[in-house]
Write a protein that holds these residues in place. Structure first.
Motif, mmCIF file in Angstrom:
data_model
loop_
_atom_site.group_PDB
_atom_site.id
_atom_site.type_symbol
_atom_site.label_atom_id
_atom_site.label_comp_id
_atom_site.label_asym_id
_atom_site.label_seq_id
_atom_site.Cartn_x
_atom_site.Cartn_y
_atom_site.Cartn_z
ATOM 1 N N PHE A 22 57.636 32.910 28.317
ATOM 2 C CA PHE A 22 58.137 31.867 27.420
ATOM 3 C C PHE A 22 58.213 32.362 25.981
ATOM 4 O O PHE A 22 59.121 31.972 25.241
ATOM 5 N N TRP A 29 65.946 29.731 23.832
ATOM 6 C CA TRP A 29 65.655 28.586 24.693
ATOM 7 C C TRP A 29 66.657 27.449 24.503
ATOM 8 O O TRP A 29 67.181 26.887 25.466
ATOM 9 N N GLY A 67 57.377 23.128 24.226
ATOM 10 C CA GLY A 67 58.406 24.147 24.078
ATOM 11 C C GLY A 67 58.858 24.270 22.637
ATOM 12 O O GLY A 67 58.043 24.289 21.710
#
Length: 258
Positions: A22, A29, A67
């Motif tokens: 990530f 993203w 996120g």
């Protein structure tokens, strides 16, 4: 006014293989159309299940696995504050940049990014008011989490922590993740992106049992929306842009802390 500077912990689990993936993906993203679409659909599902604006505007919200803050920034105008937590420092760096002077969301002053793996509901790292920047000992009105559950090995432990962060009697949790509808659910992720994937979706029965087991009432798990998403033409081929479109149903999991 609270600063948008991210708070970090030194927990070594943050640098695990899943988070490494990530961290690497963070910069790009937001450019993924399926991530944008899934977030928009989740946001609509959240609003349809939450209290009216007059009540929601007073809520202090905790988001687990925020996120780059796509959902955080959609919800922020509707609530008093939002503490946005993610274990991947790269993701939090992107969100912090959005909120910083000159960033695309510099006008948002009620979101506090936190890089942490939250395992203790009393962790001081979430005990700072995003609006005032001052320490507080309160509990949250709402905890949200989107597309995180399939990355968590021990869901019961996660929801026990979530329960502990909520106001007794009134605090609510609402989470969204794709449903495990059989072997084809695995295709949600390309084979090269399986690091950190603990399960290929969630099931209604499992989630109901977990939420009730850790102390939630008024538990409801139901299909909230269906995401149309391109997948690899064959597992491992890496041609997501050219593969077929599949439908992935998403479950919305709700509960109120006793």
């Amino acid at each position: 006014m609270a600063s948008s500077t991210a708070t970090t912990t030194t927990d070594p689990i943050i640098t695990g293989t899943g988070n490494a993936r990530f961290n690497a993906d963070a910069a790009n993203w937001d450019s993924n159309p399926s991530i944008q679409l899934a977030t928009s659909l989740a946001f609509e599902s959240y609003l349809s299940r939450l209290p009216p604006p007059s009540e929601l505007s007073s809520f202090n919200v905790l988001e687990i696995g925020c996120g780059t803050g796509l959902l955080s920034l959609l919800l922020a105008p509707h609530v008093r504050s939002l503490t946005a937590v993610d274990a991947a420092e790269g993701m939090i760096d992107v969100l912090t940049h959005k909120l910083s002077p000159g960033g695309t969301y510099e006008q948002v002053k009620n979101v506090r990014p936190v890089a942490a793996l939250l395992e203790d509901p009393e962790d001081p790292i979430i005990k700072i008011d995003p609006v005032t920047g001052e320490a507080w000992e309160g509990k949250f009105d709402l905890v949200i989490s989107h597309l995180v559950l399939h990355h968590v090995a021990d869901l019961a432990a996660l929801f026990k922590t979530i329960c502990g962060t909520l106001k007794p009697g009134t605090g609510r949790v609402v989470t969204t993740d794709f449903e495990n509808f059989g072997p084809e659910a695995r295709r949600f992720h390309p084979e090269a992106k399986m690091d950190g994937v603990e399960r290929h979706g969630i099931t209604k029965e499992e989630m109901e049992e977990i939420l009730k087991g850790v102390g939630f009432e008024e538990v409801k798990v139901e299909r909230g929306f269906v995401l149309q998403k391109r997948v690899e033409s064959e597992p491992g081929k890496g041609d997501m842009e050219k593969g077929p479109v599949m439908e992935f149903p998403f479950l919305v999991c709700e509960g109120r802390r006793v």
